[in-house]
Design an enzyme around this catalytic site. Structure first.
Site, PDB file in Angstrom:
ATOM      1  CG  HIS A 306      50.707  73.923  41.161  1.00 34.36           C
ATOM      2  ND1 HIS A 306      49.755  74.909  41.129  1.00 34.36           N
ATOM      3  CD2 HIS A 306      50.198  72.886  40.459  1.00 34.36           C
ATOM      4  CE1 HIS A 306      48.707  74.480  40.443  1.00 34.36           C
ATOM      5  NE2 HIS A 306      48.944  73.260  40.026  1.00 34.36           N
ATOM      6  CG  ASP A 364      51.635  66.082  36.806  1.00 39.73           C
ATOM      7  OD1 ASP A 364      51.512  67.326  36.841  1.00 39.73           O
ATOM      8  OD2 ASP A 364      50.816  65.327  36.264  1.00 39.73           O
TER       9      ASP A 364
HETATM   10  C1  SDX Z   1      50.120  70.710  36.390  1.00 36.89           C
HETATM   11  O1  SDX Z   1      47.893  75.123  36.808  1.00 36.89           O
HETATM   12  C2  SDX Z   1      47.478  73.981  37.198  1.00 36.89           C
HETATM   13  O2  SDX Z   1      46.549  73.876  37.995  1.00 36.89           O
HETATM   14  C3  SDX Z   1      48.208  72.774  36.599  1.00 36.89           C
HETATM   15  C4  SDX Z   1      47.826  71.400  37.139  1.00 36.89           C
HETATM   16  C5  SDX Z   1      46.375  71.037  36.795  1.00 36.89           C
HETATM   17  O3  SDX Z   1      45.805  70.195  37.499  1.00 36.89           O
HETATM   18  O4  SDX Z   1      45.877  71.532  35.742  1.00 36.89           O
HETATM   19  O5  SDX Z   1      47.987  71.383  38.547  1.00 36.89           O
HETATM   20  C6  SDX Z   1      48.698  70.294  36.516  1.00 36.89           C
HETATM   21  O6  SDX Z   1      50.479  71.229  35.362  1.00 36.89           O
HETATM   22  C7  SDX Z   1      51.038  70.574  37.593  1.00 36.89           C
HETATM   23  C8  SDX Z   1      52.466  71.136  37.309  1.00 36.89           C
HETATM   24  C9  SDX Z   1      53.233  70.049  36.539  1.00 36.89           C
HETATM   25  N1  SDX Z   1      54.548  70.631  36.053  1.00 36.89           N
HETATM   26  C10 SDX Z   1      55.713  70.171  36.578  1.00 36.89           C
HETATM   27  O7  SDX Z   1      55.798  69.389  37.541  1.00 36.89           O
HETATM   28  C11 SDX Z   1      56.941  70.705  35.857  1.00 36.89           C
HETATM   29  C12 SDX Z   1      57.977  71.211  36.889  1.00 36.89           C
HETATM   30  N2  SDX Z   1      57.425  72.446  37.508  1.00 36.89           N
HETATM   31  C13 SDX Z   1      57.820  73.709  36.950  1.00 36.89           C
HETATM   32  O8  SDX Z   1      57.997  73.721  35.558  1.00 36.89           O
HETATM   33  C14 SDX Z   1      57.013  74.873  37.530  1.00 36.89           C
HETATM   34  O9  SDX Z   1      56.997  74.702  38.888  1.00 36.89           O
HETATM   35  C15 SDX Z   1      55.585  75.108  37.053  1.00 36.89           C
HETATM   36  C16 SDX Z   1      55.490  75.218  35.552  1.00 36.89           C
HETATM   37  C17 SDX Z   1      54.684  74.043  37.514  1.00 36.89           C
HETATM   38  C18 SDX Z   1      55.125  76.435  37.672  1.00 36.89           C
HETATM   39  O10 SDX Z   1      55.782  77.429  37.025  1.00 36.89           O
HETATM   40  P1  SDX Z   1      55.697  78.939  37.551  1.00 36.89           P
HETATM   41  O11 SDX Z   1      54.589  79.186  38.490  1.00 36.89           O
HETATM   42  O12 SDX Z   1      55.794  79.809  36.348  1.00 36.89           O
HETATM   43  O13 SDX Z   1      56.928  79.035  38.453  1.00 36.89           O
HETATM   44  P2  SDX Z   1      58.307  79.569  37.960  1.00 36.89           P
HETATM   45  O14 SDX Z   1      58.666  78.791  36.727  1.00 36.89           O
HETATM   46  O15 SDX Z   1      58.250  81.043  37.866  1.00 36.89           O
HETATM   47  O16 SDX Z   1      59.254  79.113  39.141  1.00 36.89           O
HETATM   48  C19 SDX Z   1      59.410  79.950  40.270  1.00 36.89           C
HETATM   49  C20 SDX Z   1      60.831  79.684  40.718  1.00 36.89           C
HETATM   50  C21 SDX Z   1      61.830  79.832  39.576  1.00 36.89           C
HETATM   51  O17 SDX Z   1      63.043  80.247  40.151  1.00 36.89           O
HETATM   52  P3  SDX Z   1      63.391  81.861  40.061  1.00 36.89           P
HETATM   53  O18 SDX Z   1      63.314  82.224  38.581  1.00 36.89           O
HETATM   54  O19 SDX Z   1      62.339  82.560  40.895  1.00 36.89           O
HETATM   55  O20 SDX Z   1      64.788  81.952  40.628  1.00 36.89           O
HETATM   56  O21 SDX Z   1      60.941  78.321  41.165  1.00 36.89           O
HETATM   57  C22 SDX Z   1      61.846  77.623  40.324  1.00 36.89           C
HETATM   58  C23 SDX Z   1      62.036  78.428  39.053  1.00 36.89           C
HETATM   59  O22 SDX Z   1      63.325  78.230  38.529  1.00 36.89           O
HETATM   60  N3  SDX Z   1      61.214  76.346  40.030  1.00 36.89           N
HETATM   61  C24 SDX Z   1      61.838  75.169  40.027  1.00 36.89           C
HETATM   62  C25 SDX Z   1      60.830  74.231  39.738  1.00 36.89           C
HETATM   63  N4  SDX Z   1      59.664  74.856  39.562  1.00 36.89           N
HETATM   64  C26 SDX Z   1      59.901  76.168  39.733  1.00 36.89           C
HETATM   65  N5  SDX Z   1      63.114  74.834  40.235  1.00 36.89           N
HETATM   66  C27 SDX Z   1      63.407  73.508  40.154  1.00 36.89           C
HETATM   67  N6  SDX Z   1      62.499  72.531  39.884  1.00 36.89           N
HETATM   68  C28 SDX Z   1      61.205  72.869  39.665  1.00 36.89           C
HETATM   69  N7  SDX Z   1      60.313  71.932  39.408  1.00 36.89           N
END
Ligand code: SDX
Length: 429
Positions: A306, A364
């Site tokens: 998140h 989720d």
């Molecule tokens: C919702 O914003 C809100 O409040 C949203 C929400 C709401 O109520 O409105 O809470 C609802 O959207 C919840 C999130 C649902 N999405 C998912 O579950 C999809 C999987 N999660 C990821 O796509 C990600 O964690 C996000 C999109 C939720 C957050 O993205 P960020 O903050 O941009 O984080 P990032 O992509 O920069 O990740 C940071 C690191 C990365 O590695 P590095 O580049 O630093 O090496 O963490 C890794 C990412 O690769 N990472 C994951 C991961 N999520 C982040 N690695 C594996 N699996 C994951 N799920």
């Protein structure tokens, strides 16, 4: 207390920036004078360090796993309140007394029907159209039916539009589901509460009486509460930006629905269940954990991570409890997806990659298992998220309209394209 200041020093020139404090949470550095003073923009793709507005509606502490709506912890609202009470709180800022609650419930209940012409919209879609595509289309079209509540400068019209959105989303969502499964639409009934009405509109058929299961109705209502609002997330920011141009509320909510659909946002509940089904069994979990950690593999564990929560999403804990209640009530003993989900959570939370990146289950992760057990197909999951989030979008939209500082949102950019150059005739290219 003396005003706090931040100083930006560029080429020996110092710019004083005011630092402002909120009630709780991080201070902000007001950079509004920065461009005029320095001819420079700030740069923050994804807005990881940017506060876009002032708000009194929702507060999140990502490190502590805290979520407050108008100061009330989500755990207490989910335990003691109902969804329409939370809607009142988000819209008006205070919990309603008994008379206010009864009046609000009555007003919402008596806006649940949609214009009969709306049903013709659905026949234009293929039966296998994704229900989120249907929602985008139908909700945007509401502005064609309710011209008497599109003047955004009139607080009365804004409140009527707000009530109409909250009241009609379950009806439209249920119609999208019925159209998808090829069953006749079911009209709302005014003697049912919000969640029970929705379940009946989805699952009743003309051939027999539908009896609402109170445990499932309570679970549905709690799921709506958990999804109601969440500060300045992507879809809420979309609604605010659309609203900043003066667009009508129905069009703004349609924009929010479109943004929520993405798998990185509200579409994650559908994607998480699809992922659990793809993993299929506990012994295949290590393979998928390895894929999630592989930088060259775009695979992510859906339902994990998140932007704000760097601790357990407080909603996920309540969601997990609701999952067990629903599965227990339905007599689902060993749901293989739940088994995979719980083992995946256990492994992920002990894996150094997930610990280092502070990736915890979010709202989720468990919602899909619950909604599937309740009888919803996966493509309806984000529709239910949109249904619940409509009150958050509309409360934030109202707050934006009423904000004296609000103006059209118009970010700038760092231009890295071609410098000025002259046109070359095609004969010389
Ligand atoms: C919702 O914003 C809100 O409040 C949203 C929400 C709401 O109520 O409105 O809470 C609802 O959207 C919840 C999130 C649902 N999405 C998912 O579950 C999809 C999987 N999660 C990821 O796509 C990600 O964690 C996000 C999109 C939720 C957050 O993205 P960020 O903050 O941009 O984080 P990032 O992509 O920069 O990740 C940071 C690191 C990365 O590695 P590095 O580049 O630093 O090496 O963490 C890794 C990412 O690769 N990472 C994951 C991961 N999520 C982040 N690695 C594996 N699996 C994951 N799920």
């Amino acid at each position: 207390m003396a005003d706090k200041k931040a100083v930006v020093s560029i080429d020996g020139k110092q710019v004083d920036l005011q630092v402002r404090s909120g009630t709780i949470g991080p201070d902000v550095m007001d950079i509004t004078p920065l461009y005029k003073a320095t001819n420079m923009f700030t740069y923050d793709p994804g807005f990881t360090s940017t506060a876009s507005c002032e708000s009194k509606i929702t507060f999140i502490d990502g490190d502590e796993g805290v979520l407050l709506h108008r100061g009330y912890p989500i755990e207490q609202l989910a335990e003691h309140g109902d969804f329409l009470e939370v809607c009142y709180l988000l819209l008006y800022g205070e919990l309603p007394n008994a008379a206010q609650k009864a009046d609000f419930d009555y007003r919402v209940t008596h806006h649940t029907m949609v214009h009969e012409q709306m049903s013709r919209f659905f026949t234009g879609f293929r039966r296998d159209a994704h229900p989120m595509a249907v929602m985008c289309g139908c909700v945007g079209a509401l502005s064609a039916f309710y011209h008497d509540s599109t003047d955004i400068t009139d607080p009365k019209q804004r409140m009527i539009a707000s009530l109409r959105m909250i009241a009609k989303m379950p009806t439209i969502a249920a119609m999208a589901y019925k159209y998808h499964v090829g069953q006749p639409f079911v009209y709302p009934k005014n003697d049912l509460d919000y969640a029970s009405n929705f379940l009946r509109m989805c699952f009743a058929v003309p051939c027999e009486e539908y009896v609402v299961n109170p445990v499932l109705a309570r679970a549905m209502d709690r799921i709506f509460i958990l999804h109601a609002d969440h500060e300045q997330n992507a879809s809420t920011s979309t609604v605010r930006l659309a609203g900043s141009s003066g667009a009508n509320p129905f069009a703004c909510i349609a924009a929010g629905i479109a943004c929520l659909w993405g798998p990185a946002h509200g579409g994650a509940n559908e994607a998480a269940l699809t992922m659990l089904a793809e993993i299929g069994s506990v012994d295949r979990i290590p393979h998928f954990i390895a894929k999630a950690k592989d930088k060259n593999d775009p695979f992510r564990l859906m339902g994990f991570g998140h932007r704000v929560y760097k601790n357990y999403d407080p909603r996920a804990k309540i969601m997990q409890k609701t999952t067990h209640e629903v599965l227990g009530e339905l007599g689902v003993k060993d749901d293989p997806l739940l088994e995979v989900a719980m083992e995946l959570e256990r492994i992920a939370l002990s894996d150094e990659y997930f610990i280092e990146k502070k990736l915890y289950p979010n709202i989720d992760f468990y919602s899909g298992i619950t909604l599937k057990a309740m009888g919803f197909p996966t493509e309806m999951f984000t529709v239910l998220f949109a249904l619940a989030r409509t009150v958050g979008w509309i409360a934030q939209w109202n707050e934006m309209i009423e904000d004296p500082q609000q103006r059209i949102g118009r970010p700038r950019q760092l231009y890295v394209g071609a410098p000025t150059r002259d046109y070359v005739p095609v004969s010389k290219r």
